[in-house]
Design an enzyme around this catalytic site. Structure first.
Site, PDB file in Angstrom:
ATOM      1  N   ALA A  77       0.838  -1.211   0.000  1.00 56.37           N
ATOM      2  CA  ALA A  77       0.000   0.000   0.000  1.00 56.37           C
ATOM      3  C   ALA A  77       0.866   1.251   0.000  1.00 56.37           C
ATOM      4  O   ALA A  77       1.828   1.357   0.764  1.00 56.37           O
ATOM      5  CB  ALA A  77      -0.893   0.001   1.240  1.00 56.37           C
ATOM      6  N   TYR A 126       7.816  10.963  -0.512  1.00 54.60           N
ATOM      7  CA  TYR A 126       7.716   9.571  -1.004  1.00 54.60           C
ATOM      8  C   TYR A 126       9.098   8.909  -1.022  1.00 54.60           C
ATOM      9  O   TYR A 126       9.251   7.754  -0.607  1.00 54.60           O
ATOM     10  CB  TYR A 126       7.112   9.628  -2.405  1.00 54.60           C
ATOM     11  CG  TYR A 126       6.831   8.318  -3.084  1.00 54.60           C
ATOM     12  CD1 TYR A 126       5.684   7.583  -2.797  1.00 54.60           C
ATOM     13  CD2 TYR A 126       7.687   7.826  -4.071  1.00 54.60           C
ATOM     14  CE1 TYR A 126       5.405   6.396  -3.465  1.00 54.60           C
ATOM     15  CE2 TYR A 126       7.420   6.653  -4.745  1.00 54.60           C
ATOM     16  CZ  TYR A 126       6.276   5.932  -4.446  1.00 54.60           C
ATOM     17  OH  TYR A 126       6.001   4.759  -5.118  1.00 54.60           O
TER      18      TYR A 126
HETATM   19  N1  CAA Z   1      12.661  15.835 -13.695  1.00 59.30           N
HETATM   20  C1  CAA Z   1      13.147  17.064 -14.050  1.00 59.30           C
HETATM   21  N2  CAA Z   1      12.385  18.157 -14.102  1.00 59.30           N
HETATM   22  C2  CAA Z   1      11.099  18.025 -13.814  1.00 59.30           C
HETATM   23  C3  CAA Z   1      10.525  16.799 -13.431  1.00 59.30           C
HETATM   24  C4  CAA Z   1      11.370  15.688 -13.394  1.00 59.30           C
HETATM   25  N3  CAA Z   1      10.931  14.460 -13.056  1.00 59.30           N
HETATM   26  N4  CAA Z   1       9.215  17.001 -13.170  1.00 59.30           N
HETATM   27  C5  CAA Z   1       8.986  18.306 -13.384  1.00 59.30           C
HETATM   28  N5  CAA Z   1      10.113  18.918 -13.783  1.00 59.30           N
HETATM   29  C6  CAA Z   1      10.277  20.322 -14.125  1.00 59.30           C
HETATM   30  C7  CAA Z   1       9.194  20.768 -15.092  1.00 59.30           C
HETATM   31  O1  CAA Z   1       9.500  20.375 -16.413  1.00 59.30           O
HETATM   32  C8  CAA Z   1       9.194  22.269 -14.888  1.00 59.30           C
HETATM   33  O2  CAA Z   1      10.285  22.817 -15.569  1.00 59.30           O
HETATM   34  P1  CAA Z   1      10.094  24.178 -16.372  1.00 59.30           P
HETATM   35  O3  CAA Z   1       9.659  25.185 -15.340  1.00 59.30           O
HETATM   36  O4  CAA Z   1      11.441  24.424 -16.963  1.00 59.30           O
HETATM   37  O5  CAA Z   1       9.020  23.885 -17.400  1.00 59.30           O
HETATM   38  C9  CAA Z   1       9.504  22.405 -13.396  1.00 59.30           C
HETATM   39  O6  CAA Z   1      10.088  21.134 -12.981  1.00 59.30           O
HETATM   40  C10 CAA Z   1       8.270  22.669 -12.566  1.00 59.30           C
HETATM   41  O7  CAA Z   1       7.332  21.630 -12.882  1.00 59.30           O
HETATM   42  P2  CAA Z   1       5.786  21.892 -12.860  1.00 59.30           P
HETATM   43  O8  CAA Z   1       5.416  23.063 -13.735  1.00 59.30           O
HETATM   44  O9  CAA Z   1       5.072  20.601 -13.113  1.00 59.30           O
HETATM   45  O10 CAA Z   1       5.597  22.388 -11.359  1.00 59.30           O
HETATM   46  P3  CAA Z   1       4.494  22.039 -10.329  1.00 59.30           P
HETATM   47  O11 CAA Z   1       4.882  22.658  -9.041  1.00 59.30           O
HETATM   48  O12 CAA Z   1       3.139  22.325 -10.901  1.00 59.30           O
HETATM   49  O13 CAA Z   1       4.570  20.438 -10.164  1.00 59.30           O
HETATM   50  C11 CAA Z   1       5.535  18.339  -9.693  1.00 59.30           C
HETATM   51  C12 CAA Z   1       5.776  19.837  -9.772  1.00 59.30           C
HETATM   52  C13 CAA Z   1       4.492  18.030  -8.619  1.00 59.30           C
HETATM   53  C14 CAA Z   1       6.864  17.728  -9.274  1.00 59.30           C
HETATM   54  C15 CAA Z   1       5.043  17.846 -11.052  1.00 59.30           C
HETATM   55  O14 CAA Z   1       5.928  18.215 -12.062  1.00 59.30           O
HETATM   56  C16 CAA Z   1       4.931  16.330 -11.082  1.00 59.30           C
HETATM   57  O15 CAA Z   1       3.916  15.769 -10.674  1.00 59.30           O
HETATM   58  N6  CAA Z   1       5.987  15.648 -11.554  1.00 59.30           N
HETATM   59  C17 CAA Z   1       6.017  14.227 -11.586  1.00 59.30           C
HETATM   60  C18 CAA Z   1       6.569  13.680 -10.289  1.00 59.30           C
HETATM   61  C19 CAA Z   1       6.828  12.211 -10.464  1.00 59.30           C
HETATM   62  O16 CAA Z   1       7.665  11.800 -11.254  1.00 59.30           O
HETATM   63  N7  CAA Z   1       6.116  11.385  -9.699  1.00 59.30           N
HETATM   64  C20 CAA Z   1       6.298   9.980  -9.803  1.00 59.30           C
HETATM   65  C21 CAA Z   1       4.944   9.341  -9.586  1.00 59.30           C
HETATM   66  S1  CAA Z   1       5.016   7.593  -9.952  1.00 59.30           S
HETATM   67  C22 CAA Z   1       5.617   6.935  -8.629  1.00 59.30           C
HETATM   68  O17 CAA Z   1       5.902   7.526  -7.644  1.00 59.30           O
HETATM   69  C23 CAA Z   1       5.813   5.455  -8.698  1.00 59.30           C
HETATM   70  C24 CAA Z   1       7.188   5.073  -8.396  1.00 59.30           C
HETATM   71  O18 CAA Z   1       7.411   4.526  -7.344  1.00 59.30           O
HETATM   72  C25 CAA Z   1       8.245   5.257  -9.416  1.00 59.30           C
END
Ligand code: CAA
Length: 240
Positions: A83, A147
């Protein structure tokens, strides 16, 4: 040999695949879920696997829930702590609530469920605990300080318990999935996921069944000499 197995978060995503694979391997499975009754019923109707609704982040609910499973199915020999939730935000925007709920749900749940099952495993001199962490606990996920901390915590926790209980026939191992095609990954913005996939050496997301196969192996009697290990299933994205 059939054993009684608990899978937390066992009705959806990776957990659903784990529950099904453990059943197919001959075990009796209890799939624990927190909230989605509709999905749990669909899952149970389709698989014949019994479901139990309780909050694994709450110790008392774990005590009561596990007691009910034991009375229905028998002593627990396999425990899969799967979970988990995300509340992604970069640290400079993360709220204390986003931090706390992820630590409580992803890491404290692992303590809760291990704590309420370990004494019986020790008495019976057999146990298989498999904790589903994440590649992002090793790598550090962008936007995932909460996380990543919880998932890294699971690894240290597992090694400590593996050491404590190795002499009691109990193994404790971790699987660290990379990006797997589930609802959790579908929440990642499209532009982000495209760039993530291009950085996975096998050039695709993983399938839940590919994680489940690792669980079945680690839960088997054959895996008795493997403990405290972290099995990376991530398409080569992070090589430890
Ligand atoms: N690597 C590098 N840069 C990243 C990035 C990443 N993984 N994710 C976002 N960025 C960058 C964006 O491209 C953006 O850059 P610019 O300003 O140059 O365009 C900057 O960071 C800000 O991003 P957002 O505009 O999206 O900002 P936000 O505050 O609205 O959201 C965030 C930030 C919450 C991190 C969002 O980008 C997001 O949800 N990212 C994905 C996070 C992720 O990878 N989660 C994994 C979920 S799956 C999981 O967790 C399973 C597992 O075990 C692997």
């Amino acid at each position: 040999m059939g054993r009684v197995a608990i899978v937390t978060g066992g009705t959806r995503g990776i957990g659903e695949a784990i529950s099904i694979a453990l059943k197919e391997a001959g075990n009796t499975v209890a799939a624990v879920y927190a909230g989605n009754d509709v999905k749990a019923k669909e899952f149970s109707d389709a698989t014949g696997i019994q479901t139990y609704k309780f909050d694994v982040s709450n110790f008392e609910q774990c005590q009561e829930g596990v007691a009910k499973i034991v009375s229905d199915l028998g002593p627990i020999e396999i425990l899969v702590n799967n979970a988990g939730i995300t509340r992604d935000a970069t640290l400079h925007k993360m709220t204390p609530d986003q931090w706390a709920v992820v630590i409580q749900t992803d890491l404290t749940s692992c303590f809760n469920m291990c704590r309420v099952t370990i004494e019986s495993m020790r008495e019976r001199s057999f146990g298989r605990i498999i904790n589903i962490s994440s590649m992002n606990g090793e790598l550090g996920g962008f936007g995932q300080a909460n996380y990543s901390a919880a998932k890294a915590g699971m690894i240290g926790f597992s090694k400590a318990v593996a050491r404590e209980d190795a002499g009691k026939g109990i193994t404790v191992n971790v699987i660290t999935p990379g990006f797997v095609a589930t609802e959790m990954v579908e929440t990642i913005p499209e532009k982000v996921i495209n760039s993530i996939v291009s950085n996975i050496p096998v050039k695709r997301l993983g399938q839940p069944s590919e994680i489940a196969r690792g669980v079945v192996f680690l839960s088997s009697d054959d895996a008795g000499y493997i403990t405290g290990c972290t099995l990376d299933i991530n398409g080569g994205m992070y090589m430890t």
